[in-house]
Design an enzyme around this catalytic site. Structure first.
Site, PDB file in Angstrom:
ATOM      1  N   MET A  25       0.846  -1.201   0.000  1.00 48.04           N
ATOM      2  CA  MET A  25       0.000   0.000   0.000  1.00 48.04           C
ATOM      3  C   MET A  25       0.884   1.254   0.000  1.00 48.04           C
ATOM      4  O   MET A  25       0.435   2.336   0.380  1.00 48.04           O
ATOM      5  CB  MET A  25      -0.927  -0.006   1.205  1.00 48.04           C
ATOM      6  CG  MET A  25      -1.911  -1.185   1.164  1.00 48.04           C
ATOM      7  SD  MET A  25      -3.429  -0.896   2.068  1.00 48.04           S
ATOM      8  CE  MET A  25      -2.803  -0.584   3.693  1.00 48.04           C
ATOM      9  N   HIS A  29       9.128   0.955   3.319  1.00 47.87           N
ATOM     10  CA  HIS A  29      10.262   1.024   4.260  1.00 47.87           C
ATOM     11  C   HIS A  29      11.132  -0.207   4.050  1.00 47.87           C
ATOM     12  O   HIS A  29      10.888  -1.011   3.139  1.00 47.87           O
ATOM     13  CB  HIS A  29       9.745   1.132   5.701  1.00 47.87           C
ATOM     14  CG  HIS A  29       8.703   0.111   6.044  1.00 47.87           C
ATOM     15  ND1 HIS A  29       8.988  -1.244   6.136  1.00 47.87           N
ATOM     16  CD2 HIS A  29       7.370   0.209   6.266  1.00 47.87           C
ATOM     17  CE1 HIS A  29       7.893  -1.905   6.423  1.00 47.87           C
ATOM     18  NE2 HIS A  29       6.885  -1.045   6.496  1.00 47.87           N
ATOM     19  N   HIS A  32       9.556  -3.608   3.310  1.00 46.09           N
ATOM     20  CA  HIS A  32       9.150  -3.842   1.918  1.00 46.09           C
ATOM     21  C   HIS A  32      10.381  -4.118   1.050  1.00 46.09           C
ATOM     22  O   HIS A  32      10.345  -4.966   0.170  1.00 46.09           O
ATOM     23  CB  HIS A  32       8.419  -2.615   1.352  1.00 46.09           C
ATOM     24  CG  HIS A  32       7.138  -2.290   2.059  1.00 46.09           C
ATOM     25  ND1 HIS A  32       7.013  -1.216   2.911  1.00 46.09           N
ATOM     26  CD2 HIS A  32       5.925  -2.902   2.047  1.00 46.09           C
ATOM     27  CE1 HIS A  32       5.788  -1.168   3.380  1.00 46.09           C
ATOM     28  NE2 HIS A  32       5.103  -2.176   2.875  1.00 46.09           N
ATOM     29  N   GLN A  56     -10.186  -2.395   2.803  1.00 42.41           N
ATOM     30  CA  GLN A  56      -9.647  -3.049   4.002  1.00 42.41           C
ATOM     31  C   GLN A  56      -9.557  -2.088   5.186  1.00 42.41           C
ATOM     32  O   GLN A  56      -9.020  -2.438   6.226  1.00 42.41           O
ATOM     33  CB  GLN A  56      -8.311  -3.731   3.722  1.00 42.41           C
ATOM     34  CG  GLN A  56      -7.142  -2.807   3.419  1.00 42.41           C
ATOM     35  CD  GLN A  56      -5.919  -3.581   2.944  1.00 42.41           C
ATOM     36  OE1 GLN A  56      -5.847  -4.041   1.807  1.00 42.41           O
ATOM     37  NE2 GLN A  56      -4.934  -3.736   3.827  1.00 42.41           N
ATOM     38  N   GLN A 143       5.955 -11.464   7.529  1.00 43.12           N
ATOM     39  CA  GLN A 143       5.472 -12.213   8.694  1.00 43.12           C
ATOM     40  C   GLN A 143       4.875 -11.281   9.757  1.00 43.12           C
ATOM     41  O   GLN A 143       4.162 -11.721  10.635  1.00 43.12           O
ATOM     42  CB  GLN A 143       6.635 -13.051   9.256  1.00 43.12           C
ATOM     43  CG  GLN A 143       6.360 -13.790  10.556  1.00 43.12           C
ATOM     44  CD  GLN A 143       5.225 -14.805  10.436  1.00 43.12           C
ATOM     45  OE1 GLN A 143       4.934 -15.299   9.348  1.00 43.12           O
ATOM     46  NE2 GLN A 143       4.571 -15.098  11.562  1.00 43.12           N
ATOM     47  N   LYS A 144       5.161  -9.961   9.659  1.00 45.51           N
ATOM     48  CA  LYS A 144       4.565  -9.055  10.654  1.00 45.51           C
ATOM     49  C   LYS A 144       3.040  -9.163  10.608  1.00 45.51           C
ATOM     50  O   LYS A 144       2.374  -9.136  11.627  1.00 45.51           O
ATOM     51  CB  LYS A 144       4.988  -7.603  10.421  1.00 45.51           C
ATOM     52  CG  LYS A 144       4.428  -6.705  11.527  1.00 45.51           C
ATOM     53  CD  LYS A 144       4.979  -5.324  11.465  1.00 45.51           C
ATOM     54  CE  LYS A 144       4.316  -4.498  10.400  1.00 45.51           C
ATOM     55  NZ  LYS A 144       2.883  -4.197  10.710  1.00 45.51           N
ATOM     56  N   ASP A 145       2.489  -9.301   9.391  1.00 45.43           N
ATOM     57  CA  ASP A 145       1.048  -9.486   9.245  1.00 45.43           C
ATOM     58  C   ASP A 145       0.774 -10.991   9.212  1.00 45.43           C
ATOM     59  O   ASP A 145       0.362 -11.547   8.181  1.00 45.43           O
ATOM     60  CB  ASP A 145       0.566  -8.806   7.964  1.00 45.43           C
ATOM     61  CG  ASP A 145       0.814  -7.313   8.014  1.00 45.43           C
ATOM     62  OD1 ASP A 145       0.294  -6.656   8.931  1.00 45.43           O
ATOM     63  OD2 ASP A 145       1.563  -6.798   7.164  1.00 45.43           O
ATOM     64  N   SER A 181       4.530   1.018   8.087  1.00 42.60           N
ATOM     65  CA  SER A 181       4.255   2.334   7.497  1.00 42.60           C
ATOM     66  C   SER A 181       3.620   3.250   8.528  1.00 42.60           C
ATOM     67  O   SER A 181       3.702   4.477   8.424  1.00 42.60           O
ATOM     68  CB  SER A 181       3.320   2.174   6.297  1.00 42.60           C
ATOM     69  OG  SER A 181       3.902   1.293   5.371  1.00 42.60           O
TER      70      SER A 181
HETATM   71  O1  PAF Z   1      -0.051  -5.846   3.634  1.00 41.46           O
HETATM   72  C1  PAF Z   1      -0.474  -4.910   2.913  1.00 41.46           C
HETATM   73  O2  PAF Z   1       0.194  -3.901   2.688  1.00 41.46           O
HETATM   74  C2  PAF Z   1      -1.873  -4.991   2.317  1.00 41.46           C
HETATM   75  O3  PAF Z   1      -2.745  -5.628   3.197  1.00 41.46           O
HETATM   76  C3  PAF Z   1      -1.912  -5.671   0.946  1.00 41.46           C
HETATM   77  C4  PAF Z   1      -1.453  -7.123   1.024  1.00 41.46           C
HETATM   78  C5  PAF Z   1      -1.008  -4.907  -0.025  1.00 41.46           C
HETATM   79  C6  PAF Z   1      -3.328  -5.647   0.373  1.00 41.46           C
HETATM   80  O4  PAF Z   1      -3.803  -4.355   0.217  1.00 41.46           O
END
Ligand code: PAF
Length: 277
Positions: A25, A29, A32, A56, A143-145, A181
């Protein structure tokens, strides 16, 4: 590096051959960058998408103030080895009359899903669409998410998508704070206290390594440390890393995950225990 703005441009650029994909999104940083580098190492070419996905975000969340740093994002993508960046606009992803959703039942209702109803439906829907547009060989997530990664793996398996998901380790600041972010929203004081999230998880890991297996004791430690640092706890859970069901004892891979507010900024972090149990 190619900048692709439309679905047609992506399709024309895609061609054949293996392709790594890093959906984001933006407000990129080092976390990514690590995904892009992993993709560039594994694949002939890598494409990053930058799309702040409105579906989301809940009605009282930070969609409007979500950081947009496109120029810096392009630079980071190029330096990390991306070959292209896809930046669709909202109307292209959600055309008038859009009414088709992808939802992984159950897994999306717990942890972050309990405090952010509809969040994972938005994630799985947009990721399915991006997968269909980009047709990657591999896709990279952090893995943070942890819950997002689990849900997307289930979606990919359930829908027989011919895409390998690669989940990469959490990248942390020198003091332990997981990169996000949203860290840029923190005031100086909140930033100092935000380290409590990784400290609390570190304390739980130490207890586990010294032999504690009772989830209630591990959970107690997590909450006690977090109470000292956070303004408000959203959730703290000790659950199966496969089903996200609460566990009483740590007998196998167990996800210890927490979300907490520092000021109005909600941060998440996690650790997996018992991988080698
Ligand atoms: O993890 C993210 O940044 C978002 O949830 C994703 C996977 C890009 C979907 O919008």
């Amino acid at each position: 590096m190619h900048i692709l703005n439309t679905v047609e441009e992506v399709r024309a650029w895609r061609g054949d051959g293996n392709l790594g994909f890093v959906p984001t999104m933006g407000a990129l940083h080092e976390g990514h960058a690590s995904l892009i580098r992993a993709s560039a190492a594994d694949n002939e070419r890598t494409v990053v998408s930058i799309f702040v996905n409105p579906t989301q975000f809940g009605p009282n969340e930070d969609l409007d103030k979500y950081p947009r740093t496109l120029d810096a994002d392009f630079k980071l993508c190029e330096a990390a080895g991306a070959d292209a960046v896809f930046t669709p606009d909202r109307a292209m992803i959600y055309r008038p009359g859009f009414c088709t959703w992808v939802e992984v039942e159950g897994l999306g209702d717990r942890l972050c899903g309990a405090s952010r109803p509809g969040h994972f439906r938005g994630v799985t829907t947009v990721v399915s669409k991006l997968f269909n547009i980009v047709r990657p060989t591999r896709a990279y997530f952090g893995q943070k998410d942890a819950q997002q990664a689990l849900i997307l793996k289930r979606m990919t398996a359930d829908l027989n998508l011919p895409i390998k998901l690669v989940i990469c380790p959490i990248i942390r600041e020198p003091d332990g704070l997981a990169m996000s972010s949203r860290n840029r929203y923190l005031s100086e004081d909140e930033r100092k206290r935000a380290v409590g999230l990784s400290k609390a998880l570190g304390e739980v890991q130490k207890l586990f390594e010294s032999g504690t297996r009772t989830a209630g004791v591990l959970h107690g430690q997590l909450v006690t440390v977090l109470d000292d640092y956070a303004d408000k706890l959203d959730y703290a859970e000790v659950v199966s890393a496969e089903t996200l069901e609460p566990v009483l004892e740590v007998n196998g891979p167990t996800l210890v995950a927490a979300a907490a507010f520092f000021g109005s900024t909600r941060l998440i972090d996690n650790v997996i225990l018992g991988l080698r149990a």
